[in-house]
Design a protein around this motif. Structure first.
Motif: not given
Ligand code: DI6
Ligand code: FE
Length: 420
Positions: A75, A77-78, A112, A120, A124, A143, A145-146, A151-152, A155
């Protein structure tokens, strides 16, 4: 045709032999042409003189080669971090309680959402660059966390950028069904339908989704809810995978098998019936020992039953800010051996061949075999078991991606392997 590059005087753990073996070639040579492995075998069997066979010849002085490592569940991309929750857990609050109070996954969702796309992406890329320095040539990034379209997308675009900016292959996974976003309140059916009918098709149309994942757990989504999403994935021709039975037996193994998932991940609590179904479906069990370690779990995955049923086992970092703040593949391999009792050969297969299978990419990567992408890592070690032996791993001497050497790490002397 002359090869582009030929590496000689190496020992290779091809991971292409029988299960449980390293597929070792002693005094070996590997050639790359047009980004692929053009030849691999014993140096004595090369079909001519190195200088005639290849434009460039590199002497590896007895170093070991393995397939490039593959981190098949991250995960990355946080934004933000959750050390305050770490302190709360140490003081006795459970992971589930933190989640129910609006912390946990939702605290990373807030971070995020607040991060700019540039920030972001920067975070990442930095994490992926660290993985690359540790020998990883392919990374899966989720993804989740969007939990909104914008937001997804942010990510998944950060994940995509890793493949464009770094010499790495990226597999992008849509994990919209990770937690209930606050703006949907308790309207679970509405959110699941939003994920399946709106987010998934829109992001798939943008080329941002290679596979679809969901978090099947009593603190997250149920098997019937996830079925709605998986039906939508199937209609789009996308493969699925599942966070299955990590904290309890939620029927995740059977659900993953029913949809012929690429992998069922965690599987600590998967039942005997679930394991038999995974075996039949050819679904890989993807083990995540860092999350087990972080949550101080005491119920390891049913390794003996997985072995007995012939279920393939991959391992990965699960790098995430809640339950696995870690990148180092060597540490993960060590944890898989010590906490789950995998053999070092199973651990290395778990980070190479079986990880490739878990991403649906075994035809392309995961073993050192003629025709596959020339992705490998070069190690100063006595043998492949040493890769699982050091608790904080070994830094590779170098790394090759699609036939191109990438910079050797400056900290790659044997002394640097010692814990500091
Ligand atoms: N992977 C996940 O997605 C969840 N646990 C896991 O192992 C939640 C991660 C988090 O707490 O952010
Ligand atoms: Fe995860």
């Amino acid at each position: 045709m002359r090869w582009d590059r030929l590496w000689i005087n190496c020992r290779a753990a091809t991971m292409a032999g029988a299960d449980g073996s390293y597929g070792i070639i002693e005094d070996g040579a590997v050639a790359a042409a047009a980004g692929r492995i053009a030849w691999i075998g014993r140096r004595a069997e090369l079909p001519g003189e190195p200088s005639e066979l290849s434009r460039q010849c590199i002497d590896l002085h007895g170093a070991w080669l393995t397939p490039g490592l593959i981190d098949a569940h991250t995960h990355l991309a946080f934004a933000g971090e959750r050390s305050a929750e770490f302190e709360q857990r140490l003081a006795g609050t459970s992971y589930q309680d933190i989640q129910q109070r609006g912390g946990g996954i939702l605290s990373t969702v807030r971070a995020v959402r607040a991060a700019s796309p540039e920030r972001l992406a920067e975070l990442t890329l930095a994490r992926a660059a660290r993985l690359a320095a540790l020998g990883v040539t392919t990374v899966e990034i989720k993804s989740g966390y969007g939990l909104s379209l914008a937001d997804e997308r942010k990510q998944l675009r950060a994940a995509q950028l890793v493949g464009e900016r770094l010499s790495m292959r990226v597999s992008k996974t849509f994990l919209g069904a990770h937690a209930m976003p606050p703006e949907f309140g308790a309207s679970r059916a509405e959110y699941v339908s939003h994920v399946a009918r709106e987010l998934l098709p829109a992001l798939a149309a943008e080329g941002l989704i290679d596979a679809v994942d969901a978090y099947c757990e009593h603190v997250a989504f149920s098997a019937p809810e996830i079925s709605i999403l998986f039906d939508a994935a199937r209609a789009l021709g996308l493969p699925v995978k599942l966070h299955a039975d990590q904290l309890s037996d939620g029927g995740g193994g059977a659900l993953a098998a029913r949809y012929r998932a690429l992998s069922a991940d965690h599987v600590e609590y998967t039942s005997a019936d679930g394991i038999a179904r995974l075996a039949q479906a050819g679904t890989v069990a993807l083990l995540l020992p860092a999350a087990f370690y972080c949550l101080r779990e005491t119920h390891p995955p049913p390794i003996d039953a997985l072995r007995a049923n012939g279920v393939r086992m991959a391992i990965a970092s699960d790098c995430n800010p809640g339950t696995a703040p870690i990148l180092n593949p060597g540490t993960i391999m060590n944890m898989a051996c010590t906490l789950f009792r995998l053999t070092p050969a199973e651990a290395l297969a778990g980070y190479t061949r079986e990880a490739a299978r878990a991403l649906g990419l075994l035809h392309e990567i995961g073993t050192l075999e003629q025709g596959k992408s020339a992705d490998f890592a070069i190690w100063d070690c006595s043998g492949p078991a040493e890769l699982s032996y050091w608790i904080d791993g070994i830094t590779p001497l170098g790394r090759v991606f699609r036939g191109e050497p990438t910079a050797a790490s400056p900290a790659a002397s044997p002394a640097a392997r010692m814990p500091t």
